[in-house]
Structure formats: C-alpha cells, structure tokens
Scaffold this active site. Structure first.
Site, PDB file in Angstrom:
ATOM      1  CB  CYS A  89      -1.006   0.160   1.345  1.00 25.48           C
ATOM      2  SG  CYS A  89      -2.102  -1.385   1.184  1.00 25.48           S
ATOM      3  CG  HIS A 379      -6.093   1.554   0.120  1.00 25.03           C
ATOM      4  ND1 HIS A 379      -5.044   2.405  -0.375  1.00 25.03           N
ATOM      5  CD2 HIS A 379      -5.961   0.704   0.914  1.00 25.03           C
ATOM      6  CE1 HIS A 379      -4.126   1.434   0.152  1.00 25.03           C
ATOM      7  NE2 HIS A 379      -4.429   0.303   0.661  1.00 25.03           N
ATOM      8  CB  CYS A 409      -0.116   0.577   7.667  1.00 25.28           C
ATOM      9  SG  CYS A 409      -1.746   0.579   7.042  1.00 25.28           S
TER      10      CYS A 409
HETATM   11  C1  LIG Z   1     -14.682  -4.474   4.186  1.00 29.07           C
HETATM   12  C2  LIG Z   1     -15.085  -5.240   3.035  1.00 29.07           C
HETATM   13  C3  LIG Z   1     -15.100  -6.709   2.953  1.00 29.07           C
HETATM   14  C4  LIG Z   1     -16.614  -4.889   2.697  1.00 29.07           C
HETATM   15  O1  LIG Z   1     -17.001  -4.943   1.448  1.00 29.07           O
HETATM   16  P1  LIG Z   1     -18.405  -4.986   0.588  1.00 29.07           P
HETATM   17  O2  LIG Z   1     -19.220  -5.960   1.569  1.00 29.07           O
HETATM   18  O3  LIG Z   1     -18.272  -5.012  -0.828  1.00 29.07           O
HETATM   19  O4  LIG Z   1     -19.003  -3.336   1.231  1.00 29.07           O
HETATM   20  P2  LIG Z   1     -20.067  -2.681   1.021  1.00 29.07           P
HETATM   21  O5  LIG Z   1     -19.586  -1.223   0.397  1.00 29.07           O
HETATM   22  O6  LIG Z   1     -21.201  -3.530   0.047  1.00 29.07           O
HETATM   23  O7  LIG Z   1     -20.687  -2.374   2.377  1.00 29.07           O
HETATM   24  C5  LIG Z   1     -21.540  -3.290   2.811  1.00 29.07           C
HETATM   25  C6  LIG Z   1     -22.626  -2.695   3.626  1.00 29.07           C
HETATM   26  O8  LIG Z   1     -22.255  -1.817   4.646  1.00 29.07           O
HETATM   27  C7  LIG Z   1     -22.852  -0.513   4.412  1.00 29.07           C
HETATM   28  N1  LIG Z   1     -22.040   0.550   4.541  1.00 29.07           N
HETATM   29  C8  LIG Z   1     -20.651   0.734   4.272  1.00 29.07           C
HETATM   30  N2  LIG Z   1     -20.114   1.700   4.697  1.00 29.07           N
HETATM   31  C9  LIG Z   1     -21.265   2.450   5.321  1.00 29.07           C
HETATM   32  C10 LIG Z   1     -21.167   3.496   6.082  1.00 29.07           C
HETATM   33  N3  LIG Z   1     -20.198   4.635   6.159  1.00 29.07           N
HETATM   34  N4  LIG Z   1     -22.274   4.046   6.564  1.00 29.07           N
HETATM   35  C11 LIG Z   1     -23.459   3.299   6.515  1.00 29.07           C
HETATM   36  N5  LIG Z   1     -23.630   2.097   5.849  1.00 29.07           N
HETATM   37  C12 LIG Z   1     -22.298   1.728   5.132  1.00 29.07           C
HETATM   38  C13 LIG Z   1     -23.146  -0.733   2.728  1.00 29.07           C
HETATM   39  O9  LIG Z   1     -24.214   0.361   2.245  1.00 29.07           O
HETATM   40  C14 LIG Z   1     -23.738  -1.829   2.656  1.00 29.07           C
HETATM   41  O10 LIG Z   1     -24.817  -2.065   3.127  1.00 29.07           O
HETATM   42  P3  LIG Z   1     -25.964  -3.097   2.315  1.00 29.07           P
HETATM   43  O11 LIG Z   1     -25.510  -4.440   2.305  1.00 29.07           O
HETATM   44  O12 LIG Z   1     -27.287  -2.690   2.740  1.00 29.07           O
HETATM   45  O13 LIG Z   1     -25.863  -2.554   0.691  1.00 29.07           O
HETATM   46  C15 LIG Z   1     -14.298  -4.568   1.695  1.00 29.07           C
HETATM   47  O14 LIG Z   1     -14.263  -3.382   1.618  1.00 29.07           O
HETATM   48  C16 LIG Z   1     -12.615  -5.091   1.987  1.00 29.07           C
HETATM   49  O15 LIG Z   1     -12.132  -6.262   1.882  1.00 29.07           O
HETATM   50  N6  LIG Z   1     -12.189  -3.890   2.490  1.00 29.07           N
HETATM   51  C17 LIG Z   1     -10.690  -4.077   3.131  1.00 29.07           C
HETATM   52  C18 LIG Z   1      -9.761  -4.009   1.943  1.00 29.07           C
HETATM   53  C19 LIG Z   1      -8.393  -4.275   2.565  1.00 29.07           C
HETATM   54  O16 LIG Z   1      -7.942  -5.228   3.058  1.00 29.07           O
HETATM   55  N7  LIG Z   1      -7.291  -3.391   2.218  1.00 29.07           N
HETATM   56  C20 LIG Z   1      -5.998  -3.509   2.476  1.00 29.07           C
HETATM   57  C21 LIG Z   1      -6.127  -2.609   3.775  1.00 29.07           C
HETATM   58  S1  LIG Z   1      -4.319  -1.710   3.217  1.00 29.07           S
END
Ligand SMILES: CC(C)(COP(=O)(O)OP(=O)(O)OC[C@H]1O[C@@H](n2cnc3c(N)ncnc32)[C@H](O)[C@@H]1OP(=O)(O)O)[C@@H](O)C(=O)NCCC(=O)NCCS
Length: 422
Positions: A89, A379, A409
């Site tokens: 990253c 990101h 990080c």
């Molecule tokens: C966390 C993760 C698994 C979520 O993926 P996802 O399920 O596709 O996320 P979504 O955007 O569909 O959000 C899931 C739900 O949360 C809700 N939501 C997400 N952020 C929200 C917020 N800030 N406020 C309100 N609701 C929120 C979405 O609306 C969605 O709701 P729904 O299921 O009713 O539609 C994915 O983003 C991920 O793997 N992130 C980490 C990435 C990582 O590891 N990066 C390396 C780090 S450096």
C-alpha cells in the site's frame, strides 16, 4: 547536491468502488489519465522528464511494467525510462522516494512518480492442476496426446485462483489482522465518520476537485466520471454502529464502514530539483524534508509499521510530532489508525519498541486527515501514496502550513512516513 526536492504538482483520477464505474478499465487506462493530465495541467515540457516510477500491487500479466506502458501512452517521449515497484500500500510513496533519490543524486532534474490499481481487473489464474495440463498439452505431439494431457484434470482444478489479500507469511488478511489493541468499536467508527465528513466537505468546497482529472469511460465513452464515488456525506455514528463485523464475524470490530473499500484509481505527482523548479518559474506545493521506511514482524501486528516509521522520519527531519501542522495518516482501517496513534502517544510503546525514553508525541486530531482519507475516498493500493502526498501539498499551500506528515501502513508489517515542508 541539487538542494531540496520540490513537489510541483499532483493529479489523480476520481476513486471508485471496484466493480462499478471503472469496471471495464485497467490500471493502465487510469494511470494514463492521471499522468497525461498532470503533464497538461503543470505545462511541464515532457522533454524535461528524466524518469517515471509507478507503484502497483496487483500487476496485470499483460502489462507488468505499468510505468513503461503509461509513459509510452501518456505524452512522454519514448526515451524516458520507467519502472514499476511494489511496496504494497506504500508503493506510490516508494515511487516518490525513488524519484526524489534520483533527483538528490543529480541523476535527473525532473521526474514523475505515481501509481494505479484496478481491483476490478485483477488477474485470475488457472489452478496448478489445470496449468500443468495446459502446459503438457501445448508440448504434446498429436491430438491424442493433447487430449491425454487433460485426463488427469480433476473437478477441483476448474476452480480459478484469484489474488489474495492474505499475507503469504501468516495466511491472515489485513482485515483479520487489524487487531483492535483495545480500541473500542465506537472509536473506529468515529474515525470512519470523520473521514467521510471531512472528505464530503473537501469535495463540496472544491478542495478534492482541484486534484481530480475527469475520466471518460472507455470503450463506449457514455459516461464521464469527475468525482469520487465512495464518500458518504450522510453517514452517521448510528448507521456505522449497525454494521456487522466482516472479517472476524463473532468477536471482530472491523466492518464495511470502518475499513477502506476495494477501489479503482490512479494518482501521480511531478517532482523537480528546487533549482530547476525555480528556474522554470514554478511555485512548488511543498518540499520533501525527509522520509523513512520501517517494518515489524507481521505475525505480531500487521499494521503497526507507521508507529516505527514516523519517529524515524521526524528524527531525520530534526522535527517533532508537535511541529506538524497537518498529518495525513492512510486509513486502511479505523482500528489501524487508532492503534498507531495510541502507540505514538504511549511511553510504554516508546520504551519497548522504539528504544526511546518517552512517547513520540500527541496527535492533534484537528490536524489529522482534514480532507478525509482512504476509508471515505477509497484505497486503490498502488495509487494511495501519491493521492495523499499531492493532497497534503495542496492543503499545506492553501493553509500556508510549514510542515506536514504522511504515514502509510503496508502489507508485510511495513510502514512508510514522509515529512513535507514549505
Ligand atoms: C470490508 C469489505 C469486505 C466490505 O466489502 P463490501 O461488503 O463490498 O462493502 P459494501 O460497500 O457493500 O458495504 C456493505 C454494507 O455496509 C454499508 N455501509 C458501508 N459503509 C457504510 C457507512 N459508512 N455508513 C453506512 N453504511 C455503510 C453498505 O451500504 C452496505 O450495505 P447493504 O449491504 O445494505 O448494501 C471490503 O471493503 C474490504 O475487503 N475492505 C478491506 C480491503 C483491504 O483489506 N485493504 C487492504 C488494507 S491496506
């Protein structure tokens, strides 16, 4: 030595949730937009550019040297050498450090650093069983031998292999490793809440827009994307509190709301020696004062590298945390930001892990991620460092700040930090 390294200009694409508006574009498509627009907006003569370095974490098998392909497709003379690096990253932070090093060595006077990621178009591979069969078939003589090569293929061999976010060393993903270190769910959500609200404000008052190049979406060009797609101006602490944990579903506190989303995007910055920037009449956004990279054992804590890299970069700059007017801390997860801040503010951490007599310093939350960060903006792994560096330079200029700090990080337990000055 040619003096300091100037951050002259920055440009990025809008950032979008992967699988959505940019799903048909590659990282290369996005990188070309960011670099081309950087050159056009800064009006730098492409003939002056001595190097192009880009970061990418999940490379395409068709264009593994993203930087070279970007240079060839983005107005750069064919004679500009280019390479792509991977420091997870912190890849485009490392690209910036590499170009800065080349300038400080006097090897080049002007360079572009950046990065791109398309998590919509990651390479999906055949399984080892299928790969062996395909290789054997390609060498077989005659149709019978070619068919025979596939007789050992089993149903499980049809399952493709996708790139894992999991650490090869520990087998754990970032999300699984985002230890909360006693950080409450509310504090993690608070970081996400502030990220979205600061980003929404910065978007609405034009601060984010000034860094963004529109993307005309190929192949049909029916849509033009001009703004980040992930910022939720309407998110609330109540809505965040309702989200279920995603990685450790039983005991975890990381949710889709307090984690950075999987994102597509690209970003680039223009760097010059101070002398060259001045002779060309540029007023740099900021100058690079110092940087540092550190690593911890990923089996201990995957996301604590910044707590080591920050004091190293500050010491190299001869400055303290209290001297920083603005702090840009990449948000992989709310828990990671809070854990690193907790470590910087802890005497015990300083003694045990840093060999210092007292804490690194206190983090003034009002100076932290004032335009939002990766939870809200997104990101795209390879692009985040260049987004943050450009954004900090612009905000330091707007506020007439003296010093700014960046931390990121990175997978493998690494952390990157850089100090900018004006
Ligand atoms: C966390 C993760 C698994 C979520 O993926 P996802 O399920 O596709 O996320 P979504 O955007 O569909 O959000 C899931 C739900 O949360 C809700 N939501 C997400 N952020 C929200 C917020 N800030 N406020 C309100 N609701 C929120 C979405 O609306 C969605 O709701 P729904 O299921 O009713 O539609 C994915 O983003 C991920 O793997 N992130 C980490 C990435 C990582 O590891 N990066 C390396 C780090 S450096």
């Amino acid at each position: 030595m040619p003096g300091r390294v100037a951050l002259v200009a920055s440009c990025r694409t809008p950032f979008a949730k992967s699988g959505e508006v940019f799903k048909d574009l590659t990282a290369l498509d996005l990188a070309k937009v960011a670099v081309r627009e950087l050159i056009e907006r800064s009006e730098v003569d492409p003939k002056l550019i001595g190097t192009l370095v880009m970061g990418q974490v999940v490379p395409s098998i068709k264009a593994p040297n993203l930087a070279r392909e970007t240079g060839l497709g983005a107005l750069l003379p064919k004679g500009v050498p280019a390479y792509t690096i991977n420091r997870a990253c912190a890849s485009s932070n490392q690209a910036i450090a590499d170009v800065a090093s080349a300038i400080l060595l006097g090897h080049v006077e002007v360079g572009i650093a950046g990065g791109a990621e398309s998590l919509s178009s990651v390479p999906i591979l055949h399984s080892k069983g299928m790969t062996n069969a395909l290789m054997a078939a390609s060498k077989a003589k005659g149709v019978g031998a070619q068919i025979a090569a596939f007789t050992r293929v089993r149903p499980k061999d049809f399952i493709p292999e996708t790139p894992a976010i999991a650490e090869p060393s520990t087998g754990l993903s970032m999300g699984q490793s985002a230890k909360d270190n006693g950080i409450s769910r509310a504090e993690q959500d608070e970081i996400a809440f502030r990220s979205h609200h600061n980003a929404a404000k910065a978007r609405d008052d034009g601060r984010l827009g000034r860094e963004i190049a529109p993307v005309h979406v190929a192949p049909k060009y029916g849509a033009t994307v001009i703004t980040d797609g992930l910022i939720r101006a309407d998110t609330s602490m109540e809505a965040l509190a309702k989200l279920k944990p995603v990685f450790d579903r039983r005991f975890g506190s990381v949710t889709a709301g307090n984690a950075s989303p999987l994102t597509d995007g690209a970003a680039a910055v223009l760097l010059m020696s101070e002398e060259r920037a001045k002779s060309l009449g540029y007023t740099p956004l900021a100058y690079i004062k110092s940087w540092a990279v550190a690593a911890v054992d990923p089996a201990w804590q995957l996301l604590m590298g910044p707590a080591l890299a920050i004091p190293m970069a500050l010491d190299r700059a001869g400055l303290t945390l209290g001297d920083m007017d603005l702090i840009e801390m990449h948000e992989a997860f709310g828990a990671q930001v809070a854990s690193n801040i907790q470590a910087l503010e802890s005497d015990a951490f300083a003694k045990e892990r840093l060999g210092r007599t007292s804490r690194v310093g206190m983090v003034d939350r009002s100076r932290l991620n004032v335009c939002g960060s990766s939870i809200a903006i997104g990101h795209p792994f390879g692009a985040t460092g260049a987004r943050i560096t450009g954004s900090l330079g612009h905000e330091m200029t707007r506020r007439n700040s003296k010093f700014g700090l960046i931390s990121v990080c990175a997978q493998g337990g690494m952390g990157f930090a850089m100090v900018l000055e004006r």
